[in-house]
Design a protein around this motif. Structure first.
Motif, PDB file in Angstrom:
ATOM      1  N   SER A  43       4.318   9.573  -0.931  1.00  0.00           N
ATOM      2  CA  SER A  43       3.891  10.188   0.327  1.00  0.00           C
ATOM      3  C   SER A  43       5.058  10.793   1.091  1.00  0.00           C
ATOM      4  N   ASN A  44       6.238  10.180   0.988  1.00  0.00           N
ATOM      5  CA  ASN A  44       7.421  10.716   1.665  1.00  0.00           C
ATOM      6  C   ASN A  44       8.623  10.832   0.734  1.00  0.00           C
ATOM      7  N   PHE A  45       8.372  10.720  -0.598  1.00  0.00           N
ATOM      8  CA  PHE A  45       9.427  10.838  -1.606  1.00  0.00           C
ATOM      9  C   PHE A  45      10.609   9.921  -1.283  1.00  0.00           C
ATOM     10  N   SER A  46      10.291   8.652  -1.091  1.00  0.00           N
ATOM     11  CA  SER A  46      11.313   7.684  -0.702  1.00  0.00           C
ATOM     12  C   SER A  46      11.465   6.591  -1.747  1.00  0.00           C
ATOM     13  N   LEU A  47      12.667   6.036  -1.810  1.00  0.00           N
ATOM     14  CA  LEU A  47      12.940   4.850  -2.616  1.00  0.00           C
ATOM     15  C   LEU A  47      13.572   3.821  -1.703  1.00  0.00           C
ATOM     16  N   ALA A  48      12.982   2.618  -1.681  1.00  0.00           N
ATOM     17  CA  ALA A  48      13.495   1.534  -0.841  1.00  0.00           C
ATOM     18  C   ALA A  48      13.883   0.357  -1.729  1.00  0.00           C
ATOM     19  N   ASN A  56      -2.426  -4.349  -4.098  1.00  0.00           N
ATOM     20  CA  ASN A  56      -1.266  -4.097  -3.231  1.00  0.00           C
ATOM     21  C   ASN A  56      -0.385  -5.331  -3.041  1.00  0.00           C
ATOM     22  N   LYS A  57      -0.423  -6.237  -4.008  1.00  0.00           N
ATOM     23  CA  LYS A  57       0.476  -7.393  -4.017  1.00  0.00           C
ATOM     24  C   LYS A  57       1.228  -7.406  -5.337  1.00  0.00           C
ATOM     25  N   LEU A  58       2.449  -7.925  -5.314  1.00  0.00           N
ATOM     26  CA  LEU A  58       3.292  -7.954  -6.496  1.00  0.00           C
ATOM     27  C   LEU A  58       3.447  -9.385  -6.983  1.00  0.00           C
ATOM     28  N   TYR A  59       3.129  -9.592  -8.263  1.00  0.00           N
ATOM     29  CA  TYR A  59       3.227 -10.904  -8.895  1.00  0.00           C
ATOM     30  C   TYR A  59       4.295 -10.875  -9.974  1.00  0.00           C
ATOM     31  N   LEU A  60       5.001 -11.984 -10.133  1.00  0.00           N
ATOM     32  CA  LEU A  60       6.048 -12.109 -11.133  1.00  0.00           C
ATOM     33  C   LEU A  60       5.663 -13.173 -12.149  1.00  0.00           C
ATOM     34  N   TYR A  61       5.982 -12.914 -13.414  1.00  0.00           N
ATOM     35  CA  TYR A  61       5.722 -13.871 -14.485  1.00  0.00           C
ATOM     36  C   TYR A  61       6.936 -13.931 -15.396  1.00  0.00           C
ATOM     37  N   PRO A  62       7.446 -15.113 -15.689  1.00  0.00           N
ATOM     38  CA  PRO A  62       8.573 -15.235 -16.615  1.00  0.00           C
ATOM     39  C   PRO A  62       8.215 -14.681 -17.990  1.00  0.00           C
ATOM     40  N   ALA A  86       0.835  -1.201   0.000  1.00  0.00           N
ATOM     41  CA  ALA A  86       0.000   0.000   0.000  1.00  0.00           C
ATOM     42  C   ALA A  86       0.869   1.251   0.000  1.00  0.00           C
ATOM     43  N   GLY A  87       0.487   2.215  -0.819  1.00  0.00           N
ATOM     44  CA  GLY A  87       1.215   3.474  -0.891  1.00  0.00           C
ATOM     45  C   GLY A  87       2.311   3.495  -1.926  1.00  0.00           C
ATOM     46  N   THR A  88       2.572   2.370  -2.581  1.00  0.00           N
ATOM     47  CA  THR A  88       3.619   2.319  -3.597  1.00  0.00           C
ATOM     48  C   THR A  88       3.147   3.020  -4.867  1.00  0.00           C
ATOM     49  N   LYS A  89       3.910   4.009  -5.313  1.00  0.00           N
ATOM     50  CA  LYS A  89       3.565   4.787  -6.499  1.00  0.00           C
ATOM     51  C   LYS A  89       4.223   4.224  -7.749  1.00  0.00           C
ATOM     52  N   ASP A  90       5.404   3.648  -7.585  1.00  0.00           N
ATOM     53  CA  ASP A  90       6.111   3.063  -8.725  1.00  0.00           C
ATOM     54  C   ASP A  90       7.024   1.967  -8.204  1.00  0.00           C
ATOM     55  N   LEU A  91       7.373   1.053  -9.102  1.00  0.00           N
ATOM     56  CA  LEU A  91       8.286  -0.026  -8.724  1.00  0.00           C
ATOM     57  C   LEU A  91       9.226  -0.330  -9.874  1.00  0.00           C
ATOM     58  N   PHE A  92      10.377  -0.883  -9.516  1.00  0.00           N
ATOM     59  CA  PHE A  92      11.409  -1.253 -10.479  1.00  0.00           C
ATOM     60  C   PHE A  92      12.023  -2.569 -10.010  1.00  0.00           C
ATOM     61  N   ALA A  93      12.591  -3.300 -10.945  1.00  0.00           N
ATOM     62  CA  ALA A  93      13.271  -4.552 -10.615  1.00  0.00           C
ATOM     63  C   ALA A  93      14.558  -4.635 -11.427  1.00  0.00           C
ATOM     64  N   ASP A  94      15.680  -4.851 -10.750  1.00  0.00           N
ATOM     65  CA  ASP A  94      16.920  -5.034 -11.496  1.00  0.00           C
ATOM     66  C   ASP A  94      17.097  -6.504 -11.842  1.00  0.00           C
ATOM     67  N   ASP A  95      18.186  -6.828 -12.514  1.00  0.00           N
ATOM     68  CA  ASP A  95      18.394  -8.196 -12.981  1.00  0.00           C
ATOM     69  C   ASP A  95      19.076  -9.078 -11.938  1.00  0.00           C
ATOM     70  N   TYR A  96      19.176  -8.590 -10.696  1.00  0.00           N
ATOM     71  CA  TYR A  96      19.772  -9.357  -9.606  1.00  0.00           C
ATOM     72  C   TYR A  96      18.726  -9.754  -8.570  1.00  0.00           C
ATOM     73  N   GLY A  97      17.451  -9.565  -8.920  1.00  0.00           N
ATOM     74  CA  GLY A  97      16.378  -9.976  -8.023  1.00  0.00           C
ATOM     75  C   GLY A  97      15.955  -8.940  -7.010  1.00  0.00           C
ATOM     76  N   ASN A  98      16.506  -7.732  -7.104  1.00  0.00           N
ATOM     77  CA  ASN A  98      16.151  -6.679  -6.161  1.00  0.00           C
ATOM     78  C   ASN A  98      14.938  -5.889  -6.650  1.00  0.00           C
ATOM     79  N   ILE A  99      14.090  -5.504  -5.716  1.00  0.00           N
ATOM     80  CA  ILE A  99      12.889  -4.733  -6.004  1.00  0.00           C
ATOM     81  C   ILE A  99      13.038  -3.348  -5.373  1.00  0.00           C
ATOM     82  N   TYR A 100      12.687  -2.314  -6.139  1.00  0.00           N
ATOM     83  CA  TYR A 100      12.773  -0.937  -5.673  1.00  0.00           C
ATOM     84  C   TYR A 100      11.352  -0.360  -5.641  1.00  0.00           C
TER      85      TYR A 100
END
Length: 264
Positions: A49-54, A246-252, A30-44
């Motif tokens: 709401s607080n201008f943050s990237l995790a 508010n859930k993230l699903y992955l598909y090959p 909840a509250g996620t405005k955008d998401l990214f995924a690198d090729d090493y399995g990390n999710i950003y």
């Protein structure tokens, strides 16, 4: 170490059937405005709401995080060692390393007019869309040198995103993609619904909207992945991602056609 309240599990398919593959689920986004995924399995995850990237690893463990005082836009995480971002409000381009530590800040207002969009071509050059002078500027920031200026004779006020590649200018608006050459001659214009951002993968230009990831092919867009009831869709080199309820699903990637057909 903080851990997101979600679980990640994997289900492998041993046949080449067209059955839907649900590789994993991240919950409580909840509250996620955008998401990214690198090729090493990390999710950003970006939260406005607080201008943050995790940054989280594939197990949901928080690896790094930062917050800024003004909104910003991540260009991509294709090179997780050097992540470019642009803040129209702050008129700054920043680069972050794999730990989301700031590497460099380029303050644009000290040298240019009002920059509407910025595209980091590499670790030396920026393309800047100057809304006040209506110029496209090629700027070598390592040497603090303007290499080229191209006058623009089109609407730049409502541009969401920018890519410059092979002497063509790709401008994304909320409802269309417009491609121009350096003489401001329109090459093609294609309608897009709920457009969000552009991405370049080698010589391929991708258009990512709220529900569809498409690839530009000639004068048309070819859908690669579609999810009509999703909040966000995205991809890396191996998977498509959809955020739904508010859930993230992955598909090959190899499942893209059956998934796109199912979600139409």
């Amino acid at each position: 170490m903080k851990v997101l309240n979600f679980a990640l599990f994997f289900l492998f398919i041993l046949t080449f059937s067209q059955a839907k593959t649900n590789v994993g689920i991240f919950e409580n986004l909840a509250g996620t405005k955008d998401l990214f995924a690198d090729d090493y399995g990390n999710i950003y995850l970006y939260k406005s709401s607080n201008f943050s990237l995790a940054k989280y690893d594939s197990l949901g463990i928080l690896k790094a995080e930062f917050m800024l005082t003004l909104p910003f836009k991540i260009q991509s995480v294709q090179n997780p060692l050097n992540i470019p971002s642009f803040s129209e409000n702050a008129q700054e381009v920043k680069f972050f390393d794999k730990n989301l530590a700031e590497i460099q800040t380029i303050r644009l207002q000290q040298k240019f007019g009002y920059i509407k969009a910025a595209y980091a071509e590499d670790l030396q050059q920026l393309w800047l869309l100057d809304g006040s002078s209506k110029n496209l500027i090629q700027y070598h920031f390592r040497e603090d040198k303007i290499l080229n200026k191209f006058p623009l004779y089109m609407d730049v006020e409502d541009v969401l995103d920018l890519i410059v590649h092979e002497k063509q200018i790709y401008l994304l608006y909320k409802d269309k993609l417009a491609v121009y050459n350096f003489r401001s001659e329109k090459v093609v214009e294609i309608p897009v619904e709920n457009a969000r951002k552009l991405r370049r993968e080698n010589d391929n230009i991708l258009i990512i909207s709220k529900n569809v990831i498409s690839q530009l092919e000639g004068n048309q867009l070819r859908p690669l992945f579609r999810c009509t009831d999703c909040q966000i869709v995205d991809k890396n080199s191996s998977s498509y991602f959809e955020m739904r309820d508010n859930k993230l699903y992955l598909y090959p990637l190899e499942k893209r056609w059956s998934k796109a057909q199912e979600k139409k």
